[in-house]
Design a protein around this motif. Structure first.
Motif, PDB file in Angstrom:
ATOM      1  N   ILE A   8      24.792  52.300  23.781  1.00  0.00           N
ATOM      2  CA  ILE A   8      25.756  52.631  25.035  1.00  0.00           C
ATOM      3  C   ILE A   8      26.038  52.045  25.917  1.00  0.00           C
ATOM      4  O   ILE A   8      26.751  51.473  26.475  1.00  0.00           O
ATOM      5  N   TYR A   9      24.944  51.595  26.246  1.00  0.00           N
ATOM      6  CA  TYR A   9      24.749  50.440  27.453  1.00  0.00           C
ATOM      7  C   TYR A   9      25.754  49.410  27.532  1.00  0.00           C
ATOM      8  O   TYR A   9      26.481  49.299  28.532  1.00  0.00           O
ATOM      9  N   TRP A  10      25.053  48.708  26.146  1.00  0.00           N
ATOM     10  CA  TRP A  10      26.256  47.388  26.043  1.00  0.00           C
ATOM     11  C   TRP A  10      27.908  47.380  26.380  1.00  0.00           C
ATOM     12  O   TRP A  10      28.423  46.640  26.315  1.00  0.00           O
ATOM     13  N   ILE A  11      28.143  48.444  25.749  1.00  0.00           N
ATOM     14  CA  ILE A  11      29.738  49.179  25.544  1.00  0.00           C
ATOM     15  C   ILE A  11      30.286  49.128  26.949  1.00  0.00           C
ATOM     16  O   ILE A  11      31.462  48.677  27.411  1.00  0.00           O
ATOM     17  N   ALA A  12      29.528  50.026  27.699  1.00  0.00           N
ATOM     18  CA  ALA A  12      29.969  50.509  29.110  1.00  0.00           C
ATOM     19  C   ALA A  12      29.940  49.522  29.932  1.00  0.00           C
ATOM     20  O   ALA A  12      30.849  49.106  30.600  1.00  0.00           O
ATOM     21  N   THR A  13      28.796  48.136  29.781  1.00  0.00           N
ATOM     22  CA  THR A  13      28.429  47.339  30.777  1.00  0.00           C
ATOM     23  C   THR A  13      29.790  46.363  30.126  1.00  0.00           C
ATOM     24  O   THR A  13      30.325  45.125  31.289  1.00  0.00           O
ATOM     25  N   ILE A  14      29.929  45.476  29.028  1.00  0.00           N
ATOM     26  CA  ILE A  14      31.092  44.782  28.390  1.00  0.00           C
ATOM     27  C   ILE A  14      32.457  45.128  29.221  1.00  0.00           C
ATOM     28  O   ILE A  14      33.029  44.532  30.344  1.00  0.00           O
ATOM     29  N   TRP A  15      33.098  46.658  28.897  1.00  0.00           N
ATOM     30  CA  TRP A  15      34.262  46.939  28.917  1.00  0.00           C
ATOM     31  C   TRP A  15      34.208  46.607  30.993  1.00  0.00           C
ATOM     32  O   TRP A  15      35.172  46.528  31.795  1.00  0.00           O
ATOM     33  N   LEU A  16      33.120  46.804  31.904  1.00  0.00           N
ATOM     34  CA  LEU A  16      32.390  47.718  32.856  1.00  0.00           C
ATOM     35  C   LEU A  16      33.005  45.694  33.306  1.00  0.00           C
ATOM     36  O   LEU A  16      33.799  45.073  34.402  1.00  0.00           O
ATOM     37  N   ALA A  17      32.028  44.598  32.737  1.00  0.00           N
ATOM     38  CA  ALA A  17      32.618  43.159  33.370  1.00  0.00           C
ATOM     39  C   ALA A  17      34.046  42.884  32.777  1.00  0.00           C
ATOM     40  O   ALA A  17      34.506  42.303  34.439  1.00  0.00           O
ATOM     41  N   LEU A  18      34.369  43.566  32.105  1.00  0.00           N
ATOM     42  CA  LEU A  18      35.986  43.093  31.868  1.00  0.00           C
ATOM     43  C   LEU A  18      36.656  42.953  32.231  1.00  0.00           C
ATOM     44  O   LEU A  18      37.757  42.479  32.756  1.00  0.00           O
ATOM     45  N   GLY A  19      36.655  44.977  32.965  1.00  0.00           N
ATOM     46  CA  GLY A  19      37.645  45.163  33.797  1.00  0.00           C
ATOM     47  C   GLY A  19      37.135  44.568  35.262  1.00  0.00           C
ATOM     48  O   GLY A  19      38.887  44.521  35.740  1.00  0.00           O
ATOM     49  N   MET A  20      36.231  44.192  35.737  1.00  0.00           N
ATOM     50  CA  MET A  20      35.849  44.551  36.777  1.00  0.00           C
ATOM     51  C   MET A  20      36.344  42.083  37.071  1.00  0.00           C
ATOM     52  O   MET A  20      37.115  42.016  38.160  1.00  0.00           O
ATOM     53  N   VAL A  21      36.159  41.948  36.137  1.00  0.00           N
ATOM     54  CA  VAL A  21      36.300  40.618  36.673  1.00  0.00           C
ATOM     55  C   VAL A  21      38.104  40.114  36.172  1.00  0.00           C
ATOM     56  O   VAL A  21      38.794  39.390  36.872  1.00  0.00           O
ATOM     57  N   SER A  22      38.412  40.698  35.386  1.00  0.00           N
ATOM     58  CA  SER A  22      40.558  41.092  34.973  1.00  0.00           C
ATOM     59  C   SER A  22      41.041  41.821  36.425  1.00  0.00           C
ATOM     60  O   SER A  22      41.791  40.363  37.143  1.00  0.00           O
ATOM     61  N   THR A  23      40.385  42.155  37.488  1.00  0.00           N
ATOM     62  CA  THR A  23      40.998  42.660  38.032  1.00  0.00           C
ATOM     63  C   THR A  23      40.750  41.716  39.307  1.00  0.00           C
ATOM     64  O   THR A  23      41.395  41.898  40.379  1.00  0.00           O
ATOM     65  N   GLY A  24      39.368  41.503  39.660  1.00  0.00           N
ATOM     66  CA  GLY A  24      39.258  40.881  40.847  1.00  0.00           C
ATOM     67  C   GLY A  24      39.957  39.394  40.201  1.00  0.00           C
ATOM     68  O   GLY A  24      40.288  38.990  41.727  1.00  0.00           O
ATOM     69  N   ILE A  25      40.241  37.995  39.232  1.00  0.00           N
ATOM     70  CA  ILE A  25      40.833  36.886  39.106  1.00  0.00           C
ATOM     71  C   ILE A  25      42.641  37.677  39.461  1.00  0.00           C
ATOM     72  O   ILE A  25      43.181  37.757  40.457  1.00  0.00           O
ATOM     73  N   VAL A  26      42.994  38.397  39.290  1.00  0.00           N
ATOM     74  CA  VAL A  26      44.143  39.254  39.477  1.00  0.00           C
ATOM     75  C   VAL A  26      44.171  39.134  41.319  1.00  0.00           C
ATOM     76  O   VAL A  26      45.432  38.386  42.051  1.00  0.00           O
ATOM     77  N   GLN A  27      43.529  40.250  41.561  1.00  0.00           N
ATOM     78  CA  GLN A  27      42.941  40.246  43.174  1.00  0.00           C
ATOM     79  C   GLN A  27      43.108  38.492  43.774  1.00  0.00           C
ATOM     80  O   GLN A  27      43.683  37.998  44.399  1.00  0.00           O
ATOM     81  N   LEU A  28      42.293  38.156  43.561  1.00  0.00           N
ATOM     82  CA  LEU A  28      41.946  36.654  43.761  1.00  0.00           C
ATOM     83  C   LEU A  28      43.395  36.054  44.281  1.00  0.00           C
ATOM     84  O   LEU A  28      43.712  34.774  45.335  1.00  0.00           O
ATOM     85  N   LEU A  29      43.950  35.922  42.801  1.00  0.00           N
ATOM     86  CA  LEU A  29      45.259  35.354  43.152  1.00  0.00           C
ATOM     87  C   LEU A  29      46.621  35.703  43.334  1.00  0.00           C
ATOM     88  O   LEU A  29      47.456  35.633  43.681  1.00  0.00           O
TER      89      LEU A  29
END
Length: 122
Positions: A8-29
């Protein structure tokens, strides 16, 4: 920690990381849709850079081993940014669909934080 909790931890953490990285990149661009949304919410466009950098640093913090206090701050930051996004959208009367992304990320933040291993706790 049980095997179920680790999964549960790793599934939630990986999806959280993917969501934050993708939105973070979109915001930086400064994607056009993101800058328009910030304008509708009443925030200056430079917030995109600040939030984008914080999201990327937060992902690094929750994924690297050790530094449990830094992880706590990263989780808190994710919670504050996503709850702020939810309340901002509600305040300006955004459609319900605009609440889905931040709501999902706040749930993933809580699940990842709750199920984190003992080695990642303060």
């Amino acid at each position: 920690m049980t095997k179920r909790n680790k999964i549960i931890y790793w599934i939630a953490t990986i999806w959280l990381a993917l969501g934050m990285v993708s939105t973070g990149i979109v915001q930086l661009l400064r994607h056009e849709a993101e800058t328009a949304m910030m304008g509708r919410l009443g925030y200056p466009v430079y917030f995109l850079t600040i939030i984008g950098i914080w999201k990327l640093l937060g992902v690094i913090a929750i994924l690297v081993p050790k530094y449990p206090l830094v992880k706590e701050w990263a989780y808190a930051g994710f919670f504050f940014v996503m709850s702020g996004a939810i309340f901002s959208h509600i305040a300006v009367g955004s459609p319900a669909m605009d609440l889905f992304g931040p709501s999902l990320l706040i749930v993933l933040t809580i699940v990842s934080w709750y199920f984190r291993p003992a080695t990642r706790k303060v």
